[in-house]
Design a protein around this motif. Sequence first.
Motif: not given
Length: 552
Positions: A100-116, A144-146
């Motif tokens: 975000c500091e680069q001042s360019v447009s983002a194309h894709t943001f993919n996030l796959i994770t678990v939460l605790q 994701m499910d644990w």
Amino acid sequence: MEDENIITVMDTTDRISQLPKCIVDHILSLLDSRVHLVRMSVLSKKWFSLAASFPILNFNIDEIVQAIWATGNHFDDCKYSIYIKDKFFKYIDYTTSRFCEQSVSAHTFNLITVLQEPKEVNIIDRCVGSILKQGVKVLMICIMDWPFLPIGVSTPLPVYRLPNTLLSASSLTSLKLCSCVLPLFLTASSVKFKSLKLLHLDRVSIDEKVITYLTADCVYGLQNLQTFRIYFKREVEIIDIDAPILCYVNFVDWDIRGAPSINLALCKKLITMCYYGYPAPIPEAFADLSTISPYIKNLFLNFPRQYNNLKLSSHSLQTLVVNSLCDLDEIDISTPNLVFFEYSGTLNGCLPFVRYSLEPKPVFECYPIPENGADATWFEKLRRFLGKNIKFKGFKLCILEFFNQGLIDVEKLKVIQLPPFELEHCELELAIRESSIYEGVVDAVLTCCRPRSLSLRSDFSKFGSEEWSHVVKFTCTKLLQQEDEGQTNIHFLLSSSSKAEKNFSDLNSLLTALPRDPLGQMITFTKEEVVHKYEDGTIKGMRMCRLDDALN
């Protein structure tokens, strides 16, 4: 001696770094994982800068797990240990902030994770908020499910609620959410998805109002939506969608409670619909498809075991795929413009692609129930089905290796006293290892059908040369027995796995060629009538292959 004084100068110019950024970004997009991108970023300051401004941000905790475990570091028996999760979320936070500091447009943001822990939710919220400001086009968040809860962790685990700023993300073209909570202030006026083309909600709690808001046809609504998928577990009563250029919908009922009332009549560009689950408490859920949409051309249905019959009518339908254990006797379809119908006794899920017949003539492709195979009773039902509303011109029967196929009592099949159904072409794809069973299937098919041509597709290496020659002779004999003796020729076409084709005018030449390339061959038998002119008039005769030639 002069050659010894030659000095070779190596060109060490980094030409890849000199390429335009758009080309470099395309090269980086071909990397298998984010781990490889990290490795490239340490090559030089130039590559560090290129990696920092790379507009595709993919974060998958399983990739981090594999990378750490590949080094031999197993910090405990838990796949998602505290150490791994801490490293993963710090990496997400650092990488997103740096981008975000680069001042360019983002194309894709993919996030796959678990939460605790709640702090992990805060990091996701901060990163998603920042990336939305960068005009991201493709957003996917999957919680994701644990596989099992770590020792000492109590439920409930934290959930991630999307920020309200998501609703005004006019740059989004694709939004996929799994096990997330929609923004708190979701109203019809707050949704401003100007460019959204794909919306995928998996294990996301919704109700009638949410569906209305997400699919409302307003100036800032989903007027550009082309694909809609919904996986629902709780009871949904009504789905009413008004999206003018929507072309694909997919409904998945995980709890199999019963199909909701579906209205897609205002989606005039809708072509393909998939439905997985029990259709309704009554079997007439799709009795008149025009009440759902008069525009659907491709319909994919996947029903559970307890679904016993199907009644369907549509004037627009051209492709129909049914995965169900429903008997052929219990299928009643009235689709005058249908060109391809596939019936499978295997529950494969909704198919994401469309199959078209090679010719604009109705083709029926069939996969019997694996545990039952295709016995004489099944072929009786097949013959009765072929005589119903749709006049199929082509038929393909597939019996795969995992089918429980046994011998067929063809004499029992003959008592139905129905003439063989006239077909232009029949194709048999039979993964059967015993020639006697193979011949039984061929005999049963030709008792039910009278094709103008027949193709046998198989891995013929499963048979010995004598066995396979006998199968070919048997097939030729049965085809000739359907015609008046002395008036029909059989022409042979041998197609190999290399896509080469050879024509044969007599059976012996074909049998000689068979052992040359046994893998993945297909033999096509074509009936031909030959007309000879004599002084006293014109009569029909046969020269190429006689019935007694096939028997010998």
